[in-house]
Design a protein around this motif. Sequence first.
Motif, PDB file in Angstrom:
ATOM      1  N   ALA A 160     -19.029  -9.072   5.920  1.00  0.00           N
ATOM      2  CA  ALA A 160     -19.912  -8.129   6.608  1.00  0.00           C
ATOM      3  C   ALA A 160     -19.492  -7.900   8.054  1.00  0.00           C
ATOM      4  O   ALA A 160     -19.808  -6.873   8.638  1.00  0.00           O
ATOM      5  N   HIS A 161     -18.786  -8.868   8.632  1.00  0.00           N
ATOM      6  CA  HIS A 161     -18.337  -8.756  10.021  1.00  0.00           C
ATOM      7  C   HIS A 161     -16.841  -9.081  10.049  1.00  0.00           C
ATOM      8  O   HIS A 161     -16.458 -10.216  10.360  1.00  0.00           O
ATOM      9  N   PRO A 162     -15.998  -8.110   9.682  1.00  0.00           N
ATOM     10  CA  PRO A 162     -14.558  -8.366   9.558  1.00  0.00           C
ATOM     11  C   PRO A 162     -13.965  -9.029  10.799  1.00  0.00           C
ATOM     12  O   PRO A 162     -14.238  -8.631  11.931  1.00  0.00           O
ATOM     13  N   VAL A 163     -13.172 -10.065  10.542  1.00  0.00           N
ATOM     14  CA  VAL A 163     -12.464 -10.769  11.612  1.00  0.00           C
ATOM     15  C   VAL A 163     -11.006 -10.908  11.184  1.00  0.00           C
ATOM     16  O   VAL A 163     -10.685 -10.823  10.001  1.00  0.00           O
ATOM     17  N   PRO A 164     -10.094 -11.117  12.132  1.00  0.00           N
ATOM     18  CA  PRO A 164      -8.704 -11.350  11.758  1.00  0.00           C
ATOM     19  C   PRO A 164      -8.596 -12.627  10.917  1.00  0.00           C
ATOM     20  O   PRO A 164      -9.239 -13.631  11.224  1.00  0.00           O
ATOM     21  N   ASP A 165      -7.841 -12.576   9.854  1.00  0.00           N
ATOM     22  CA  ASP A 165      -7.628 -13.734   8.986  1.00  0.00           C
ATOM     23  C   ASP A 165      -8.937 -14.381   8.551  1.00  0.00           C
ATOM     24  O   ASP A 165      -9.196 -15.567   8.832  1.00  0.00           O
ATOM     25  N   PRO A 166      -9.807 -13.648   7.871  1.00  0.00           N
ATOM     26  CA  PRO A 166     -11.075 -14.221   7.426  1.00  0.00           C
ATOM     27  C   PRO A 166     -10.837 -15.405   6.494  1.00  0.00           C
ATOM     28  O   PRO A 166      -9.974 -15.355   5.610  1.00  0.00           O
ATOM     29  N   ARG A 167     -11.619 -16.480   6.680  1.00  0.00           N
ATOM     30  CA  ARG A 167     -11.407 -17.665   5.857  1.00  0.00           C
ATOM     31  C   ARG A 167     -12.715 -18.421   5.662  1.00  0.00           C
ATOM     32  O   ARG A 167     -13.640 -18.341   6.472  1.00  0.00           O
ATOM     33  N   VAL A 168     -12.738 -19.151   4.572  1.00  0.00           N
ATOM     34  CA  VAL A 168     -13.857 -20.042   4.266  1.00  0.00           C
ATOM     35  C   VAL A 168     -13.245 -21.393   3.916  1.00  0.00           C
ATOM     36  O   VAL A 168     -12.314 -21.475   3.111  1.00  0.00           O
ATOM     37  N   ASP A 169     -13.742 -22.441   4.541  1.00  0.00           N
ATOM     38  CA  ASP A 169     -13.249 -23.800   4.302  1.00  0.00           C
ATOM     39  C   ASP A 169     -14.300 -24.604   3.548  1.00  0.00           C
ATOM     40  O   ASP A 169     -15.478 -24.624   3.941  1.00  0.00           O
ATOM     41  N   VAL A 170     -13.866 -25.260   2.473  1.00  0.00           N
ATOM     42  CA  VAL A 170     -14.778 -26.032   1.629  1.00  0.00           C
ATOM     43  C   VAL A 170     -14.315 -27.482   1.561  1.00  0.00           C
ATOM     44  O   VAL A 170     -13.130 -27.753   1.327  1.00  0.00           O
ATOM     45  N   ASP A 171     -15.243 -28.387   1.789  1.00  0.00           N
ATOM     46  CA  ASP A 171     -14.964 -29.821   1.650  1.00  0.00           C
ATOM     47  C   ASP A 171     -16.095 -30.460   0.857  1.00  0.00           C
ATOM     48  O   ASP A 171     -17.277 -30.198   1.117  1.00  0.00           O
ATOM     49  N   VAL A 172     -15.721 -31.288  -0.109  1.00  0.00           N
ATOM     50  CA  VAL A 172     -16.696 -32.002  -0.931  1.00  0.00           C
ATOM     51  C   VAL A 172     -16.240 -33.454  -1.025  1.00  0.00           C
ATOM     52  O   VAL A 172     -15.087 -33.723  -1.353  1.00  0.00           O
ATOM     53  N   TRP A 173     -17.152 -34.373  -0.732  1.00  0.00           N
ATOM     54  CA  TRP A 173     -16.757 -35.786  -0.847  1.00  0.00           C
ATOM     55  C   TRP A 173     -17.974 -36.647  -1.143  1.00  0.00           C
ATOM     56  O   TRP A 173     -19.119 -36.179  -1.098  1.00  0.00           O
ATOM     57  N   ALA A 174     -17.706 -37.921  -1.455  1.00  0.00           N
ATOM     58  CA  ALA A 174     -18.776 -38.862  -1.788  1.00  0.00           C
ATOM     59  C   ALA A 174     -18.850 -39.955  -0.744  1.00  0.00           C
ATOM     60  O   ALA A 174     -17.833 -40.434  -0.244  1.00  0.00           O
ATOM     61  N   GLU A 175     -20.071 -40.329  -0.416  1.00  0.00           N
ATOM     62  CA  GLU A 175     -20.332 -41.488   0.425  1.00  0.00           C
ATOM     63  C   GLU A 175     -21.277 -42.381  -0.374  1.00  0.00           C
ATOM     64  O   GLU A 175     -22.485 -42.164  -0.386  1.00  0.00           O
ATOM     65  N   GLY A 176     -20.702 -43.356  -1.079  1.00  0.00           N
ATOM     66  CA  GLY A 176     -21.502 -44.125  -2.023  1.00  0.00           C
ATOM     67  C   GLY A 176     -21.938 -43.222  -3.151  1.00  0.00           C
ATOM     68  O   GLY A 176     -21.113 -42.572  -3.785  1.00  0.00           O
ATOM     69  N   ASP A 177     -23.252 -43.163  -3.396  1.00  0.00           N
ATOM     70  CA  ASP A 177     -23.746 -42.260  -4.438  1.00  0.00           C
ATOM     71  C   ASP A 177     -24.231 -40.930  -3.867  1.00  0.00           C
ATOM     72  O   ASP A 177     -24.835 -40.130  -4.568  1.00  0.00           O
ATOM     73  N   THR A 178     -23.966 -40.704  -2.573  1.00  0.00           N
ATOM     74  CA  THR A 178     -24.350 -39.446  -1.914  1.00  0.00           C
ATOM     75  C   THR A 178     -23.199 -38.444  -1.959  1.00  0.00           C
ATOM     76  O   THR A 178     -22.055 -38.791  -1.658  1.00  0.00           O
ATOM     77  N   VAL A 179     -23.512 -37.226  -2.364  1.00  0.00           N
ATOM     78  CA  VAL A 179     -22.521 -36.150  -2.364  1.00  0.00           C
ATOM     79  C   VAL A 179     -22.723 -35.317  -1.095  1.00  0.00           C
ATOM     80  O   VAL A 179     -23.848 -34.922  -0.772  1.00  0.00           O
ATOM     81  N   VAL A 180     -21.638 -35.077  -0.387  1.00  0.00           N
ATOM     82  CA  VAL A 180     -21.676 -34.244   0.816  1.00  0.00           C
ATOM     83  C   VAL A 180     -20.885 -32.975   0.541  1.00  0.00           C
ATOM     84  O   VAL A 180     -19.720 -33.043   0.110  1.00  0.00           O
TER      85      VAL A 180
END
Length: 216
Positions: free
Chosen positions: A118-138
Amino acid sequence: MRSETSRVLITTARAQHHEFANCLHTVAGLLHMEMYDRATEFIAELTRARTTKTRRADHVREPVLSALLVGKSAVAAERGVALHIGASTSLPRRALVPHDLMMVLGNLIDNALDAVAAHPVPDPRVDVDVWAEGDTVVLRVADNGPGVPPGARPHVFTEGWSTKQPHPGRGVGLAQVRRIADQYDGAAALDERAGGGAVFTVRLPRALAPEAVAGR
C-alpha cells in the motif's frame, strides 16, 4: 475454523500456481528468442532462491507452518515483495494446535504484505522468524513499510481498526492474532523496525506438544 484454513491454503496454492506459470512463460520466451544462456541462468537463479527458502522452511518441523511459509513466499513474489525467512528459524515438528499457529503467522504476513504494497518503498521486504523457547512458540514478522504512528499503536489489535479505507472485512486479522495470543495466556506486541517499518512479535506459551519439547 476449517473453512478459514481452506481459504488460506487455496490462496497460497493459487499464488504458487501463478508464480510457476510466470516462470515457465519467462523461460519459454527466452528460448523462443534463442537466449539459451540467459534461460539457463534464469533457471539456476530460480533454483537457488527456491532451495534457500525451502531449506529454511524445512527447519520448521510443523508441516502446516512449513507449507504456509513456502506458500506465502509465492504470494509475496506475486505482489513484488521479497519474503525472507530468518536463518535462525527453527521449530520442533509438532504443535498442539497447528491451526492456531498458522492463523497467527498467516495474518501477520498478510498484514506486512499489505503494509509494503500500500505504501511502495524501494526493495520492499518482509522478514519472518519462528523459533521455540521451551514449549513457547515465538513468531516475529517485520516489514520495511511506513510503520504505525505511535498514537495508533495501542489500537492495532482492536477489531475493526485499520490503516486502510473502511471496509467490512478490514481490521480482522490482527484482532484474531490478539485473541489467539490471549487464549494461550501469551502476548502480541508491535514495535518500530530499525530503519523504518513495523515488527510484530507473538508469544504462545505451551503451544508445543510435550514430546516435541523433550526431543529438542
